[in-house]
Write an enzyme that holds these catalytic residues in place. Structure first.
Site, mmCIF file in Angstrom:
data_model
loop_
_atom_site.group_PDB
_atom_site.id
_atom_site.type_symbol
_atom_site.label_atom_id
_atom_site.label_comp_id
_atom_site.label_asym_id
_atom_site.label_seq_id
_atom_site.Cartn_x
_atom_site.Cartn_y
_atom_site.Cartn_z
ATOM 1 N N ASP A 174 0.818 -1.211 0.000
ATOM 2 C CA ASP A 174 0.000 0.000 0.000
ATOM 3 C C ASP A 174 0.854 1.264 0.000
ATOM 4 O O ASP A 174 0.460 2.286 -0.572
ATOM 5 C CB ASP A 174 -0.927 0.004 1.219
ATOM 6 C CG ASP A 174 -2.106 -0.946 1.035
ATOM 7 O OD1 ASP A 174 -2.293 -1.455 -0.089
ATOM 8 O OD2 ASP A 174 -2.839 -1.186 2.022
ATOM 9 N N ASN A 177 -5.584 8.275 2.321
ATOM 10 C CA ASN A 177 -6.004 7.536 3.514
ATOM 11 C C ASN A 177 -6.421 8.448 4.657
ATOM 12 O O ASN A 177 -7.562 8.414 5.095
ATOM 13 C CB ASN A 177 -4.882 6.614 3.990
ATOM 14 C CG ASN A 177 -4.840 5.306 3.254
ATOM 15 O OD1 ASN A 177 -5.799 4.921 2.582
ATOM 16 N ND2 ASN A 177 -3.724 4.598 3.361
ATOM 17 N N ALA A 207 -7.006 1.585 7.462
ATOM 18 C CA ALA A 207 -5.578 1.836 7.664
ATOM 19 C C ALA A 207 -5.350 2.316 9.097
ATOM 20 O O ALA A 207 -5.669 1.615 10.055
ATOM 21 C CB ALA A 207 -5.084 2.846 6.625
ATOM 22 N N TYR A 208 -4.811 3.516 9.265
ATOM 23 C CA TYR A 208 -4.491 4.030 10.604
ATOM 24 C C TYR A 208 -5.746 4.145 11.461
ATOM 25 O O TYR A 208 -5.762 3.774 12.650
ATOM 26 C CB TYR A 208 -3.824 5.401 10.443
ATOM 27 C CG TYR A 208 -3.060 5.912 11.651
ATOM 28 C CD1 TYR A 208 -3.177 5.330 12.906
ATOM 29 C CD2 TYR A 208 -2.201 6.994 11.508
ATOM 30 C CE1 TYR A 208 -2.467 5.819 13.992
ATOM 31 C CE2 TYR A 208 -1.482 7.498 12.592
ATOM 32 C CZ TYR A 208 -1.627 6.906 13.833
ATOM 33 O OH TYR A 208 -0.927 7.396 14.895
ATOM 34 N N ARG A 238 4.959 14.236 25.996
ATOM 35 C CA ARG A 238 3.932 15.262 26.197
ATOM 36 C C ARG A 238 2.677 14.965 25.405
ATOM 37 O O ARG A 238 2.737 14.729 24.207
ATOM 38 C CB ARG A 238 4.461 16.638 25.790
ATOM 39 C CG ARG A 238 5.352 17.275 26.816
ATOM 40 C CD ARG A 238 5.543 18.746 26.519
ATOM 41 N NE ARG A 238 6.265 19.436 27.550
ATOM 42 C CZ ARG A 238 6.478 20.746 27.587
ATOM 43 N NH1 ARG A 238 6.017 21.495 26.600
ATOM 44 N NH2 ARG A 238 7.144 21.303 28.568
#
EC number: 2.7.1.23
Length: 346
Positions: free
Chosen positions: A82, A156, A198-199, A167
């Site tokens: 991908d 995407n 995906a993510y 942080r």
């Protein structure tokens, strides 16, 4: 007779991908075509093919002019996973060429064929025997004090992430220019239906069928009671503000390829782009089957029957490259003349 230009994109740093690139170039040459390749792979492919004739795609990133313009490319054969497909989408952005992916990676969710089907995929590409499916993309802008300081696009997702591990970011999110909530988090993913696997999927977001026009917002490890994934309409805008409470800074990543450092006070706005990405499909079918195949989902014991309608959905048959004009539409993402009326500038 108009000369045909088929672009071959391969990750030549990997032996398997380089070997596949050589095979495709030779198959195209045997059919009477001169393969087109990207500037970053031409040397490797020439060496591996023993000096075969190759043409080079214009490089919009560097402004270097070469043999073939993006708008003259008929089809892109992509060899890899991908990530390589996302690279190919960058190369031909602004043109009309669809991407035909041959998976050499792991999941290869965007790819259409596997390595064993390489010769058949090339033969069908030469015969123009494929359907074209359009996938929504994002237009992404970074603003500081209302001024756009950076802009790009994503197939995407666009992800606001913390720049330093120790942080947490203080973020405020809004939909259609109206504030929704604020929280501390590792970041926020703004995704398309294509990016939902995906993510956004890894972060706990929903799987959205690519035939659905929608935008997703998925918080990353948010320290809040109301930090659920959101799905909004295709004409909405999503925005994330990096608040200046702790001095923490963020970074914007688009498709994991293009990054921009976000100072405190920056706002990232994502909305539907006017320029989709086109995918060539050799085996159109229900998206459910693709999910089952790519994720190896257990379906043993299902008692469905043959009466199930297997008619493919979400695929759009478009004119072949030879039936279209040579020029591709310029990416309209950079022209934001109607911005004030879109509600995301507040």
């Amino acid at each position: 007779m108009t000369e045909r230009h088929i672009l071959v994109v391969a990750h030549t740093g990997r032996d398997e991908s380089l070997e596949a690139g050589v095979t495709v170039c030779r198959l195209l040459a045997d059919a009477g075509l001169t393969p087109v390749v990207a500037t970053d792979s031409v040397d490797d492919l020439r060496a591996a093919t023993g000096g075969a004739a190759l043409r080079v795609l214009d490089d919009s990133d560097t402004g270097n002019k070469h043999d073939v313009a993006v708008g003259d490319v008929e089809l892109v054969i992509v060899l890899g996973g991908d990530g390589t497909i996302l690279r190919a989408a960058e190369l031909v952005r602004g043109g009309s060429a669809p991407l035909l992916g041959v998976n050499l990676g792991h999941v290869g969710f965007l790819a259409e064929s596997e390595r064993d089907d390489l010769a058949d995929a090339v033969a069908r590409a030469l015969d123009r025997d494929y359907l074209v499916e359009e996938r929504m993309t994002l237009s992404v802008r970074v603003k500081v004090d209302g001024e756009v300081i950076w802009q790009t696009w994503a197939l995407n997702e666009a992800t606001v992430e913390k720049a330093s591990r120790e942080r947490m970011l203080d973020l405020a999110v809004a939909v259609d220019g109206r504030p929704l909530t604020s929280f501390g988090a590792d970041g926020v993913v703004m995704a398309t239906p294509t990016g939902s696997t995906a993510y956004a999927f890894s972060a706990g977001g929903p799987v959205v069928w690519p035939s659905l026009d929608a935008l997703l917002m998925v918080p990353l490890s948010a320290h809040a009671l109301f930090a659920r994934p959101l799905v909004v309409g295709p004409n909405s805008s999503l925005s994330v503000d990096v608040l200046d409470r702790t001095g923490a800074t963020g970074v914007l990543w688009c498709d994991g390829r293009r990054a921009f450092d976000l100072p405190a006070g920056a706002r990232v706005v994502a909305r539907r782009s006017s320029t989709p990405v086109r995918l060539a499909r050799l085996h159109p079918g229900p998206f459910t089957d693709r999910l089952v195949q790519k994720f190896a989902l257990p379906v043993n014991g299902w008692r469905g029957g043959a009466e199930v309608d297997a008619t493919p959905t979400g695929a759009v048959t478009l004119p072949r490259a030879s039936d279209r004009g040579a020029g591709g539409a310029a990416d309209a993402d950079v022209a934001f003349g109607a911005e004030a009326a879109e509600g995301d500038a507040r």
